[in-house]
Design an enzyme around this catalytic site. Structure first.
Site, PDB file in Angstrom:
ATOM      1  N   LYS A 119       3.581  -2.971   8.965  1.00 47.54           N
ATOM      2  CA  LYS A 119       2.218  -3.352   9.349  1.00 47.54           C
ATOM      3  C   LYS A 119       2.299  -4.555  10.270  1.00 47.54           C
ATOM      4  O   LYS A 119       3.269  -5.321  10.229  1.00 47.54           O
ATOM      5  CB  LYS A 119       1.383  -3.717   8.105  1.00 47.54           C
ATOM      6  CG  LYS A 119      -0.115  -3.598   8.314  1.00 47.54           C
ATOM      7  CD  LYS A 119      -0.568  -2.145   8.322  1.00 47.54           C
ATOM      8  CE  LYS A 119      -2.081  -2.028   8.491  1.00 47.54           C
ATOM      9  NZ  LYS A 119      -2.542  -0.626   8.394  1.00 47.54           N
ATOM     10  N   ASP A 141      -5.760  -0.059  13.890  1.00 51.33           N
ATOM     11  CA  ASP A 141      -6.277  -0.495  12.589  1.00 51.33           C
ATOM     12  C   ASP A 141      -7.588  -1.197  12.896  1.00 51.33           C
ATOM     13  O   ASP A 141      -8.143  -1.039  13.996  1.00 51.33           O
ATOM     14  CB  ASP A 141      -5.267  -1.425  11.885  1.00 51.33           C
ATOM     15  CG  ASP A 141      -5.589  -1.619  10.400  1.00 51.33           C
ATOM     16  OD1 ASP A 141      -6.165  -2.682  10.057  1.00 51.33           O
ATOM     17  OD2 ASP A 141      -5.285  -0.741   9.592  1.00 51.33           O
TER      18      ASP A 141
END
Length: 446
Positions: free
Chosen positions: A126, A166
């Site tokens: 991430k 995201d």
């Protein structure tokens, strides 16, 4: 002290002031306790848990860029490459003022198990920045994205680490990042997913997380003798996940009646108008106050005054951000007759709320399973890029539905096998963990 407790205490001691990361680790380790204790001697000797809770690599860097007034701005950039046991690191880039290392680590840790559950060969990672694209011009966003990738490009690649979108990172941002990566490396490869259709993107990627959430929810209900048809659904958020969850809910015969953004939320007793919501959020990049101006029958509530969870419903789908649904909200939902909750966002439900749902017989599916449709379709985009092919929307959508149905059955079977039938949180964590643990063991101490 048990091995699980030792490792959790170690995580807290070594990662101070990272509450979201602590929460994610605790939730996973607690639900894995039955598996860990059955294999404690072996796992302890291999330090398997210490390795799985420690990222393989953490990148922190500054991102300088110039705004439209000629002023230099500086943001923090992050990429946590958590686990590559089953494939290259895969996970989104979050652009939001709240981003810090602890949040990126929590998201990356969750991503390990989420990616494992898809059945596809992708590891967990991430990244992101505390940059806020809201209110910025296209040129300012481009300046930031180019600076961000100028540092990050050294550590990513089609077979190494494949970031995606995201919160705050949509098609515009991915496009600028991809252009700069190509410029710096001279490579035209599938290094970022969520790309535009004209340069390697996949049909159905935009819809994937929201659609996948509904496919899994529908399967969970079906396997418990229930149906989504004619059910009232409350949904939080107004980004990609929420918009396409609302759209698919309508298609499956449900009635979604709420949505929300950072300024407030809307209740539309007639059901949310998807076309209007898309116009406001995807075209105008506006706020939800515009929705009630166009729909007089709808109600608008300022943020902080109440939450969407106060609305009477059958099904709740939190699709906004972490820890948005707390114990008080859970009590309100149960009191109002809600019988199913599935997480469209990453860890949007607090541990106390999750436990309350489970104690009160609510069907509850965690985000690492329920919102895996986005990363699953990102992996399908990687496959198309590798083959230099493009699949039709229907092909991608059918594969997505198959993946989400399989995810539910895998976690359901894992829960039953380890004596916790109906506990889909434990089932998801166990099913995801076992595959990663087996791969880590096979590859030795690395």
């Amino acid at each position: 002290m048990s091995y699980v407790d030792e490792v959790y205490d170690l995580v807290v001691a070594k990662n101070p002031a990272q509450p979201e990361f602590h929460q994610a680790v605790k939730e996973v380790l607690e639900s894995l306790r039955v598996v860990i204790e059955a294999n404690e001697e072996k796992y302890r000797k291999d330090a398997l848990l210490e390795r799985i809770v420690t990222p393989e690599r953490q990148l922190l860097f500054r991102v300088p860029w110039v705004d439209d007034k000629g002023q230099v701005q500086v943001n923090n950039g992050f990429r946590v490459q958590f686990n590559s046991a089953i494939g290259p690191y895969k996970g989104g880039l979050r652009l939001h003022p709240s981003v810090n290392l602890g949040i990126i680590k929590f998201l990356g840790f969750e991503q390990i198990f989420k990616n494992s559950l898809t059945g596809l060969p992708i590891g967990g990672g991430k990244g992101g920045s505390d940059f806020d694209p809201k209110g910025k011009s296209d040129r300012e966003v481009m300046a930031f994205c180019q600076s961000f990738i100028t540092e990050l490009y050294k550590y990513i690649g089609a077979d190494t680490d494949v970031p995606a979108g995201d919160i705050g990172t949509g098609a515009r941002e991915i496009g600028y990042m991809y252009g700069q990566y190509k410029r710096l490396t001279g490579l035209y490869e599938g290094v970022l997913t969520g790309k535009g259709l004209s340069y390697g993107g996949s049909l159905a990627r935009t819809e994937a997380t929201g659609y996948g959430l509904l496919y899994l929810t529908a399967e969970m209900l079906k396997c418990n003798g229930k149906d989504i048809k004619d059910k009232t659904i409350v949904i939080s958020g107004a980004g990609n996940v929420a918009i396409y969850a609302i759209q698919k809910a309508w298609q499956l015969g449900g009635k979604p009646v709420t949505c929300s953004d950072s300024t407030g939320w809307v209740y539309d007793p007639e059901g949310i108008d998807v076309a209007l919501l898309k116009e406001i959020k995807e075209v105008k990049r506006g706020r939800l106050t515009e929705y009630v101006q166009a729909r007089p029958g709808a109600q608008y509530h300022e943020a902080g005054s109440s939450k969407v969870w106060s609305v009477k419903c059958d099904i709740a789908l939190p699709c906004a951000t972490q820890n948005e649904l707390d114990l008080e909200d859970a009590r309100a939902l149960v009191a109002n007759g809600c019988f199913a909750v599935a997480e469209g966002a990453n860890m949007p439900t607090t541990m106390e709320a999750t436990e309350y749902f489970q104690a009160n017989g609510v069907l509850f599916c965690p985000g690492k399973a329920a919102n895996a449709g986005g990363v699953a379709t990102s992996a399908l985009e990687m496959s198309q890029n590798s083959e230099r092919l493009s699949w039709t929307f229907e092909e991608v959508d059918a594969r997505l539905q198959g993946i989400m149905v399989n995810i539910f059955h895998n976690l359901d079977e894992a829960a039953k096998k380890f004596g916790c039938e109906g506990n889909y949180v434990a089932g998801a964590n166990i099913a995801g963990f076992l595959k990663v643990a087996e791969a880590m063991t096979a590859q030795g101490v690395v």
